[in-house]
Write an enzyme that holds these catalytic residues in place. Structure first.
Site, short mmCIF file in Angstrom:
data_model
loop_
_atom_site.label_atom_id
_atom_site.label_comp_id
_atom_site.label_asym_id
_atom_site.label_seq_id
_atom_site.Cartn_x
_atom_site.Cartn_y
_atom_site.Cartn_z
N LYS A 1 0.83 -1.21 0.00
CA LYS A 1 0.00 0.00 0.00
C LYS A 1 0.87 1.26 0.00
O LYS A 1 2.04 1.21 0.36
CB LYS A 1 -0.96 0.01 1.20
C1 LIG Z 1 -4.90 -4.65 1.23
C2 LIG Z 1 -6.35 -4.59 1.29
C3 LIG Z 1 -7.08 -4.97 2.43
C4 LIG Z 1 -6.46 -5.68 3.59
O1 LIG Z 1 -5.40 -5.06 4.16
P1 LIG Z 1 -4.26 -5.91 4.91
O2 LIG Z 1 -3.50 -4.87 5.63
O3 LIG Z 1 -3.45 -6.59 3.85
O4 LIG Z 1 -4.92 -6.87 5.82
C5 LIG Z 1 -8.44 -4.77 2.44
N1 LIG Z 1 -9.07 -4.25 1.38
C6 LIG Z 1 -8.43 -3.90 0.26
C7 LIG Z 1 -9.19 -3.32 -0.88
C8 LIG Z 1 -7.05 -4.07 0.17
O5 LIG Z 1 -6.42 -3.74 -0.95
#
Ligand SMILES: *Cc1c(COP(=O)(O)O)cnc(C)c1O
Length: 425
Positions: A198
């Site tokens: 992210k």
């Molecule tokens: C990455 C992601 C998540 C989950 O996040 P994590 O930190 O990996 O648990 C939830 N929703 C979306 C759309 C994502 O891209």
């Protein structure tokens, strides 16, 4: 032009001589901050870095409260729990998203109602939401996917009419804005991930945001073994009240972040506005270039989206303009030219290898009706399926972190494939 890289020619980008910008980004500041935490001995639990990050992230998202937790999956789970969503309730989610958006709904014993997306933004289709509403519907979870934003005007209107909660899944949208309002401040609760992929990251981590003091208190307790937060959370005492009439604590577990993560996040957050601006400038420029190439369609930029925050860079491909070259071959050819992974979008939730509720009957077979209602194979998601199978092209957001010459190069690489398409047949 020279031979295509996939056929043995020289790649457009020699990443040995000219690497792509690196991700994640860090510097001396992180080293100093991490050592500060190490030497302080305060490694977890409402430490000064976490407290400060919560304050800064609330400011950044234009909300009253930010609460950190272990990842962007747990954030969705505690958001549902804070809203008291569970068995017997339905939650409407898009079919194109990371599996966590659906998995957390079944993890609180509610039923995910998975609906299709719009082809131009890849975000949840408001008309599909309307059709999916039943007396059991409790919430909508729009996901602001890749370089786009869910139509929050339409979603707010539907939620108001039907008295539904909105949890914004902002895992892709740290800093994005809809009509001047930040992602995570528009619905009842915003959910953010700080996973390594992210664009604000501590390797792992997550945060929920809200303007509602009661929800903030519940969210804070839910990530901290159910303990009541003492005094104010992070932006003054807003009159936080009791959970209810009958007790001070909530059932939960330890979903806390560490001070090391908070230290990294604080430094990353300082860089994020400039990084977002850079990615937005480059994304807009690249979209212009791509729209001049036959068969390519950038994600729609809604004029109501006042600030973009790119997670990855995505566009649509129409093989008809490329003499029917299958998209998998197109992606391989582009990957060879650019020396970077070129992917499809997420697997639609009705056929997603990581969303398989029926592999866990001991957990999810609450009763026969529920078991059948959570069978993802029963849903049809024609737009999601078309995007995944035939149209989506996705690249890591680090390609947007250089300058315009990088964007020219990406467009030239696609142009090269277009010109040489016969060689790939
Ligand atoms: C990455 C992601 C998540 C989950 O996040 P994590 O930190 O990996 O648990 C939830 N929703 C979306 C759309 C994502 O891209």
């Amino acid at each position: 032009m020279e031979k295509l890289a996939i056929l043995g020619g020289p790649p457009m980008r020699d990443t040995v001589k000219n690497p792509w910008p690196k991700w994640p980004v860090w510097g001396k500041e992180e080293e100093v901050a991490l050592l500060e935490v190490l030497n302080s001995g305060v490694w977890s639990y409402n430490g000064p870095k976490e407290t400060e990050f919560n304050k800064r992230f609330a400011e950044f998202t234009g909300t009253d409260y930010s609460i950190c937790t272990v990842n962007g999956t747990v954030t969705l789970q505690i958001a549902l729990e804070a809203l008291e969503i569970g068995l017997g309730d339905e939650v409407i989610i898009p079919g194109l998203t990371w599996q966590a958006t659906a998995a957390t709904v079944i993890d609180v014993n509610a039923t995910p109602v998975i609906v299709d997306v719009l082809e131009d933004t890849w975000c949840i289709d408001p008309e599909a939401i309307k059709k999916a509403i039943t007396p059991k519907t409790k919430a909508i979870v729009p996901v602001h996917l890749y370089g786009a934003f869910a139509d929050m005007d339409a979603i707010l209107k539907i939620a108001k009419e039907h008295d539904l909660y909105i949890i914004e899944d902002c895992a892709h949208k740290h800093g994005g804005e809809w009509k001047g309002k930040k992602a995570g401040s528009i619905g009842d609760i915003g959910s953010f991930s700080f996973q390594l992929s992210k664009h604000l990251t501590a390797g792992e981590g997550g945060a929920v945001t809200t303007n509602n003091p009661k929800l903030a208190e519940r969210l804070d307790a839910l990530r901290n073994c159910g303990r009541r937060p003492k005094g104010s959370l992070n932006s003054g005492d807003k009159g936080i009240g009791d959970y209810g009439d009958d007790g001070n604590f909530l059932q939960s577990g330890n979903l806390r972040i560490t001070e090391f993560q908070a230290a990294i996040l604080l430094e990353g957050l300082k860089r994020l506005p400039d990084q977002n601006r850079n990615r937005d400038d480059n994304g807009a420029y690249l979209n212009d270039l791509l729209s001049k190439i036959p068969g390519l369609t950038p994600l729609k930029r809604d004029i109501r989206e006042t600030k973009k925050a790119y997670f990855n860079f995505a566009f649509r491909y129409d093989k008809k303009a490329f003499k029917d070259l299958p998209i998998s071959r197109f992606r391989e050819a582009l990957q060879a030219e650019l020396n970077i992974v070129v992917d499809a979008c997420y697997e639609p939730l009705n056929n997603c290898s990581l969303y398989v509720p029926h592999t866990k009957p001991a957990r999810h077979k609450l009763n026969d009706a529920y078991w059948s209602a959570i069978d993802p194979k029963k849903i049809s998601l024609p737009v999601c399926e078309r995007l995944f199978e035939h149209e989506s092209v996705c690249l890591h957001h680090k390609i947007l972190m250089g300058d315009k010459s990088d964007m020219d190069l990406i467009a030239d690489a696609i142009e090269k494939i277009y010109q040489h398409v016969d060689d790939l047949m």
